[in-house]
Write an enzyme that holds these catalytic residues in place. Structure first.
Site, PDB file in Angstrom:
ATOM      1  N   TYR A 157       0.853  -1.190   0.000  1.00  0.00           N
ATOM      2  CA  TYR A 157       0.000   0.000   0.000  1.00  0.00           C
ATOM      3  C   TYR A 157       0.884   1.233   0.000  1.00  0.00           C
ATOM      4  CZ  TYR A 157      -3.555   3.402   1.375  1.00  0.00           C
ATOM      5  OH  TYR A 157      -4.399   4.485   1.417  1.00  0.00           O
TER       6      TYR A 157
ATOM      7  N   LYS B 256       4.467  10.103   8.282  1.00  0.00           N
ATOM      8  CA  LYS B 256       4.225   9.682   9.669  1.00  0.00           C
ATOM      9  C   LYS B 256       5.224  10.281  10.679  1.00  0.00           C
ATOM     10  CE  LYS B 256       1.793   5.522   8.191  1.00  0.00           C
ATOM     11  NZ  LYS B 256       0.379   5.640   8.449  1.00  0.00           N
TER      12      LYS B 256
ATOM     13  N   ASP C 151       9.366   2.780  -0.266  1.00  0.00           N
ATOM     14  CA  ASP C 151       8.320   3.496   0.454  1.00  0.00           C
ATOM     15  C   ASP C 151       8.548   3.257   1.943  1.00  0.00           C
ATOM     16  OD1 ASP C 151       6.100   4.442   1.713  1.00  0.00           O
ATOM     17  OD2 ASP C 151       4.652   3.521   0.348  1.00  0.00           O
TER      18      ASP C 151
HETATM   19  N1  HOZ Z   1      -3.057   4.157   5.875  1.00  0.00           N
HETATM   20  C1  HOZ Z   1      -3.290   3.824   7.244  1.00  0.00           C
HETATM   21  C2  HOZ Z   1      -3.058   2.385   7.504  1.00  0.00           C
HETATM   22  N2  HOZ Z   1      -1.900   1.805   6.984  1.00  0.00           N
HETATM   23  C3  HOZ Z   1      -4.672   4.178   7.684  1.00  0.00           C
HETATM   24  C4  HOZ Z   1      -4.697   5.465   8.371  1.00  0.00           C
HETATM   25  C5  HOZ Z   1      -6.032   5.830   8.999  1.00  0.00           C
HETATM   26  O1  HOZ Z   1      -7.045   5.282   8.641  1.00  0.00           O
HETATM   27  O2  HOZ Z   1      -6.054   6.705   9.848  1.00  0.00           O
END
Ligand code: HOZ
Length: 436
Positions: free
Chosen positions: A152, A275, A247
């Protein structure tokens, strides 16, 4: 010491606000996995946080292992970040003009991350990855790229193909709105399968601009790279003049100051981050080789821009966090705590006779509820019993522990977790696993 063992927690206010939220926000949430849909519960609305704890609007206290999906590596709301942010807020919250903070942030990243010689700040991981792909395409003058099944990289169109995280959690096989034309330039191969990567190159000679990979997959659950996999990607990219993109939105500054690339000793051409470098504020970054980065506007023709890019509050928070992470012993302690939790969980899973595969790299881990011998890619991750995970999630929540509301995400240990917190988690997991 489970926080709420035997108590019947009440979530009345959360339930009421979730009901109200659904009138105004699609699904009541601003990011799909937060809706708790795949774990059959209602989302918990948070009010405040400190250290290893979060409190919801009903007054329940939880020991948190989600950590805002990664940024909270020091725990929640650390004083060091709070102080710096308060100071910066008094000076200005957004200028749309350069600041010294951005230069300090860029320098800190360049010094720490082996593959980064220059860096551009953006406002989210999604922005970082889509910009890195555009830059790789501009640099190579090629259109296709390789991503891995279950990987992802945010929600831009071409990266949503065969994506992990919320996409697999909600079982969305292909996303309406991503056109066939866009999707056809995304080549998908299994994670950890270097032969499949080579075959993709053989089938698409001189057409592949980039490989984008999570060097430790974190969005199909945690799946470490097999020995030689990252080295293999480096070699293939060198042979074909293809841009290797790591990534590191999750792994950057999580697995060490140098991220996964520092840990595994494989240097990509471009790196994406997010992050942690924002200290809990919206942020992203992409960086890499000077020769590639200098193709970005205003030096080169590859355009990319953002009003809030390098936002001073996010930079102040991120810099404060990176300073804390640079202090001696932080990562050693995270490693120790990760290993401590892993061994406790292994023991209780085996006592409960539950078929599980536990994966861990540093302070990120996943317990897969599967009887597969190992989890190495999406096919093996997908053998997990997601109903059992949902039951485990509910048991843990009711005892006062938050974990990701999806089998296909990571659990994060933070510097704020004490050994007592970890013991309590293991004790609660033992109870949860027995009743599943
Ligand atoms: N992309 C996040 C999980 N890998 C989700 C972030 C969220 O929903 O706050």
């Amino acid at each position: 010491m489970s926080l709420h063992r035997g108590e019947n927690l009440e979530f009345n206010k959360s339930e009421a606000f979730f009901k109200a939220a659904q009138d105004f926000i699609p699904g009541g949430v601003n990011s799909p996995v937060r809706a708790f849909k795949s774990v059959g519960r209602q989302p918990v609305f948070y009010e405040r946080s400190k250290g290893s704890r979060v409190w919801d609007i009903d007054g329940n206290e939880f020991i948190d292992f989600v950590g805002s999906w990664g940024p909270m590596i020091l725990g929640h709301t650390p004083d060091a970040i709070l102080d710096r942010v308060k100071e910066q807020i008094g000076k200005g919250t957004s200028f749309g003009a350069p600041t010294i903070l951005e230069v300090e942030m860029a320098e800190a990243i360049v010094k720490a991350v082996p593959g980064v010689e220059m860096v551009r700040m953006v406002s989210s991981g999604t922005e970082a990855t889509m910009s890195a792909i555009r830059l790789a395409r501009g640099h190579t003058k090629r259109e296709k790229f390789i991503k891995f099944e279950g990987g992802y990289h945010g929600h831009s169109d071409s990266l949503l193909v065969a994506a992990g995280s919320g996409v697999v959690t909600l079982g969305i096989p292909s996303c309406p709105g991503v056109t066939e034309g866009t999707a056809q330039d995304t080549i998908v191969v299994p994670y950890n399968d270097i032969e499949a990567v080579k075959a993709a190159f053989a089938a698409n000679p001189e057409k592949i601009a980039a490989i984008i990979v999570e060097p430790v997959a974190g969005n199909m659950g945690v799946v470490p790279p097999k020995p030689g996999f990252l080295e293999g990607l480096r070699k293939v990219c060198d042979e074909h003049q293809t841009v290797l993109i790591f990534d590191e939105v999750i792994t950057g500054f999580r697995l060490g100051l140098g991220g996964a690339q520092g840990r595994y000793g494989v240097t990509p051409d471009l790196t994406t981050m997010g992050k942690i470098i924002g200290g809990g504020f919206p942020v992203g970054a992409f960086g890499g080789k000077r020769s590639i980065m200098e193709e970005l506007a205003p030096i080169g023709p590859v355009y990319q821009a953002g009003t809030l890019s390098g936002n001073p509050i996010a930079m102040a928070a991120g810099l404060a966090l990176l300073e804390e992470l640079s202090k001696p012993g932080v990562y050693e302690e995270l490693e120790r705590k990760g290993a401590y939790l892993e061994s406790g969980l292994r023991e209780v899973a085996s006592d409960a006779g539950k078929a599980t595969v536990l994966t861990r790299v540093g302070s990120m881990m996943t317990v897969f509820f599967t009887d597969a011998p190992e989890v190495v890619d999406w096919t093996t991750a997908a053998t997990s019993d997601t109903e059992m995970y949902a039951a485990y999630f509910g048991q843990m929540l009711d005892q006062g522990f938050t974990i990701a509301p999806s089998q296909f995400e990571a659990l994060f240990v933070s510097a704020a977790h004490t050994d007592e917190d970890l013991d309590a988690f293991v004790e609660a997991a033992a109870i949860a696993l027995k009743v599943l």
